[in-house]
Design a protein around this motif. Structure first.
Motif, mmCIF file in Angstrom:
data_model
loop_
_atom_site.group_PDB
_atom_site.id
_atom_site.type_symbol
_atom_site.label_atom_id
_atom_site.label_comp_id
_atom_site.label_asym_id
_atom_site.label_seq_id
_atom_site.Cartn_x
_atom_site.Cartn_y
_atom_site.Cartn_z
ATOM 1 N N VAL A 183 51.382 -0.101 -7.374
ATOM 2 C CA VAL A 183 49.957 0.623 -6.969
ATOM 3 C C VAL A 183 49.923 1.529 -5.985
ATOM 4 C CG1 VAL A 183 47.511 0.332 -6.554
ATOM 5 C CG2 VAL A 183 48.949 -1.507 -7.938
ATOM 6 N N LEU A 184 50.882 1.314 -4.995
ATOM 7 C CA LEU A 184 50.751 2.431 -3.932
ATOM 8 C C LEU A 184 51.558 3.514 -4.338
ATOM 9 C CD1 LEU A 184 51.590 0.530 -0.928
ATOM 10 C CD2 LEU A 184 49.520 1.337 -1.478
ATOM 11 N N ALA A 185 52.638 3.395 -5.438
ATOM 12 C CA ALA A 185 53.386 4.477 -5.886
ATOM 13 C C ALA A 185 52.851 5.348 -6.682
ATOM 14 C CB ALA A 185 54.498 3.772 -6.465
ATOM 15 N N ILE A 186 51.619 4.920 -7.318
ATOM 16 C CA ILE A 186 50.964 5.871 -8.113
ATOM 17 C C ILE A 186 50.445 7.311 -7.748
ATOM 18 C CG2 ILE A 186 48.874 6.192 -9.537
ATOM 19 C CD1 ILE A 186 51.338 4.767 -10.834
ATOM 20 N N VAL A 187 49.804 7.158 -6.401
ATOM 21 C CA VAL A 187 49.045 8.003 -5.607
ATOM 22 C C VAL A 187 50.231 9.027 -5.176
ATOM 23 C CG1 VAL A 187 47.785 8.784 -3.708
ATOM 24 C CG2 VAL A 187 47.275 6.669 -5.070
ATOM 25 N N PRO A 188 51.337 8.807 -4.455
ATOM 26 C CA PRO A 188 52.424 9.724 -4.055
ATOM 27 C C PRO A 188 53.019 10.376 -5.438
ATOM 28 C CG PRO A 188 52.596 7.832 -2.768
ATOM 29 C CD PRO A 188 51.518 7.406 -3.819
ATOM 30 N N SER A 189 53.381 9.626 -6.512
ATOM 31 C CA SER A 189 53.758 10.027 -7.433
ATOM 32 C C SER A 189 52.992 11.209 -8.177
ATOM 33 C CB SER A 189 53.992 9.116 -8.502
ATOM 34 O OG SER A 189 55.036 8.155 -8.338
ATOM 35 N N ALA A 190 51.708 11.107 -8.108
ATOM 36 C CA ALA A 190 50.819 12.071 -8.805
ATOM 37 C C ALA A 190 50.832 13.523 -7.754
ATOM 38 C CB ALA A 190 49.378 11.634 -8.492
ATOM 39 N N PHE A 191 51.496 13.405 -6.495
ATOM 40 C CA PHE A 191 51.929 14.694 -5.736
ATOM 41 C C PHE A 191 52.709 15.566 -6.608
ATOM 42 C CE2 PHE A 191 51.032 13.222 -1.185
ATOM 43 C CZ PHE A 191 49.905 12.791 -1.679
ATOM 44 N N ASN A 192 53.724 14.846 -7.482
ATOM 45 C CA ASN A 192 54.713 15.521 -8.083
ATOM 46 C C ASN A 192 54.323 16.580 -9.219
ATOM 47 O OD1 ASN A 192 56.749 14.628 -6.639
ATOM 48 N ND2 ASN A 192 56.930 12.680 -8.204
ATOM 49 N N ALA A 201 56.053 13.312 -1.561
ATOM 50 C CA ALA A 201 55.648 12.099 -2.120
ATOM 51 C C ALA A 201 56.539 10.740 -1.760
ATOM 52 C CB ALA A 201 55.892 12.292 -3.742
ATOM 53 N N PRO A 202 57.833 11.096 -1.827
ATOM 54 C CA PRO A 202 58.674 9.731 -1.179
ATOM 55 C C PRO A 202 58.455 9.356 0.056
ATOM 56 C CG PRO A 202 60.186 11.270 -2.276
ATOM 57 C CD PRO A 202 58.842 12.002 -2.265
ATOM 58 N N LEU A 203 58.306 10.174 1.073
ATOM 59 C CA LEU A 203 57.899 9.715 2.368
ATOM 60 C C LEU A 203 56.592 9.165 2.535
ATOM 61 C CD1 LEU A 203 59.207 9.454 5.035
ATOM 62 C CD2 LEU A 203 58.313 11.684 5.692
ATOM 63 N N TYR A 204 55.732 9.697 1.698
ATOM 64 C CA TYR A 204 54.245 9.192 1.896
ATOM 65 C C TYR A 204 54.292 7.893 1.297
ATOM 66 C CZ TYR A 204 48.948 9.185 1.138
ATOM 67 O OH TYR A 204 47.916 8.712 1.144
ATOM 68 N N LEU A 205 55.048 7.602 0.347
ATOM 69 C CA LEU A 205 55.104 5.914 -0.202
ATOM 70 C C LEU A 205 55.405 5.130 0.904
ATOM 71 C CD1 LEU A 205 54.444 4.007 -2.546
ATOM 72 C CD2 LEU A 205 56.794 4.455 -3.268
ATOM 73 N N GLN A 206 56.654 5.564 1.524
ATOM 74 C CA GLN A 206 57.218 4.656 2.417
ATOM 75 C C GLN A 206 56.195 4.489 3.725
ATOM 76 O OE1 GLN A 206 60.781 6.704 3.839
ATOM 77 N NE2 GLN A 206 62.184 5.796 2.262
ATOM 78 N N ILE A 207 55.816 5.464 4.062
ATOM 79 C CA ILE A 207 54.601 5.318 5.007
ATOM 80 C C ILE A 207 53.474 4.340 4.543
ATOM 81 C CG2 ILE A 207 52.819 6.328 6.570
ATOM 82 C CD1 ILE A 207 54.851 8.773 6.674
ATOM 83 N N LEU A 208 53.138 4.493 3.399
ATOM 84 C CA LEU A 208 51.993 3.697 2.891
ATOM 85 C C LEU A 208 52.506 2.249 2.964
ATOM 86 C CD1 LEU A 208 50.585 5.706 0.062
ATOM 87 C CD2 LEU A 208 49.351 5.396 1.739
#
Length: 216
Positions: A183-192, A201-208
């Motif tokens: 679920v968390l990965a969907i939001v950063p993935s939308a950055f693409n 995107a990848p670092l944002y997911l890591q931080i989340l």
């Protein structure tokens, strides 16, 4: 922690100087790398992609879509490179953020060999599915949902390994925490879908995910 709060904390971190510096180095370096590759080998790559498009049923794509498809492939390769480099080099930054927000020292040291293997595996799956179902990109809505799912595949598992391995020893606990990673990965993935924002995107997911596992 509520998803909205996790997203807000992650957004605050992503706008910090140290995070921005890391992201710009990785992102701009990846962009420069692939611009160079495609600049020197444009005609060869274009020919390969045109040959692949020849198998698709849409005549307009065969005749006028080769250049557009080549730009899409280049964009995906940039995103893939950013994802891999972030996974391999973000450890020190994540440790600093954990110490800053939660006063927590890293309890583990994820294996670099495992990290490389996970990145190779998930990106091989990602690229295989991308090439196999490339035509879906040109199907409105369905294509966008498909790419969003693919991008979430690309960053979810490396994030669980790299971030979770720093702070959680118990595999069962990590497994439970990882359930929310999709679920968390969907939001950063939308950055693409937004050029330049995609480098976060990848670092944002890591931080989340870091906030998700440490806030409780």
């Amino acid at each position: 922690m509520q998803l909205s709060k996790t997203l807000a904390l992650g957004l605050k971190d992503i706008l910090s100087i140290e995070v921005m510096s890391f992201v710009l180095k990785v992102g701009l370096g990846s962009i420069a790398l692939w611009i160079g590759v495609f600049y020197f080998y444009w005609h060869e790559i274009l020919a390969i992609i045109a040959s692949y498009l020849g198998f698709l049923p849409w005549e307009w794509l065969k005749t006028t879509g080769s250049a557009m498809a080549t730009f899409i492939v280049a964009y995906v390769l940039i995103i893939t490179t950013i994802s891999v480099l972030t996974s391999l080099y973000s450890e020190d930054l994540l440790k600093k953020l954990a110490l800053k927000h939660y006063g927590v020292e890293a309890r583990g040291n994820p294996s670099i060999v495992d990290s490389i293997w996970i990145n190779v595996r998930v990106n091989a799956i990602f690229l295989a599915l991308f090439l196999l179902f490339f035509w879906l990109i040109f199907v409105p809505i369905l294509g966008q949902i498909f790419m969003l799912y693919l991008w979430s595949i690309q960053i979810k598992e490396p994030t669980v390994h790299d971030v979770g391995g720093l702070f959680i020893h118990d595999k069962e606990v990590l497994k439970q925490k990882a359930k929310k990673a999709r679920v968390l990965a969907i939001v950063p993935s939308a950055f693409n879908y937004i050029p330049l924002l995609n480098i976060f995107a990848p670092l944002y997911l890591q931080i989340l995910f870091l906030h998700h596992i440490l806030h409780d």
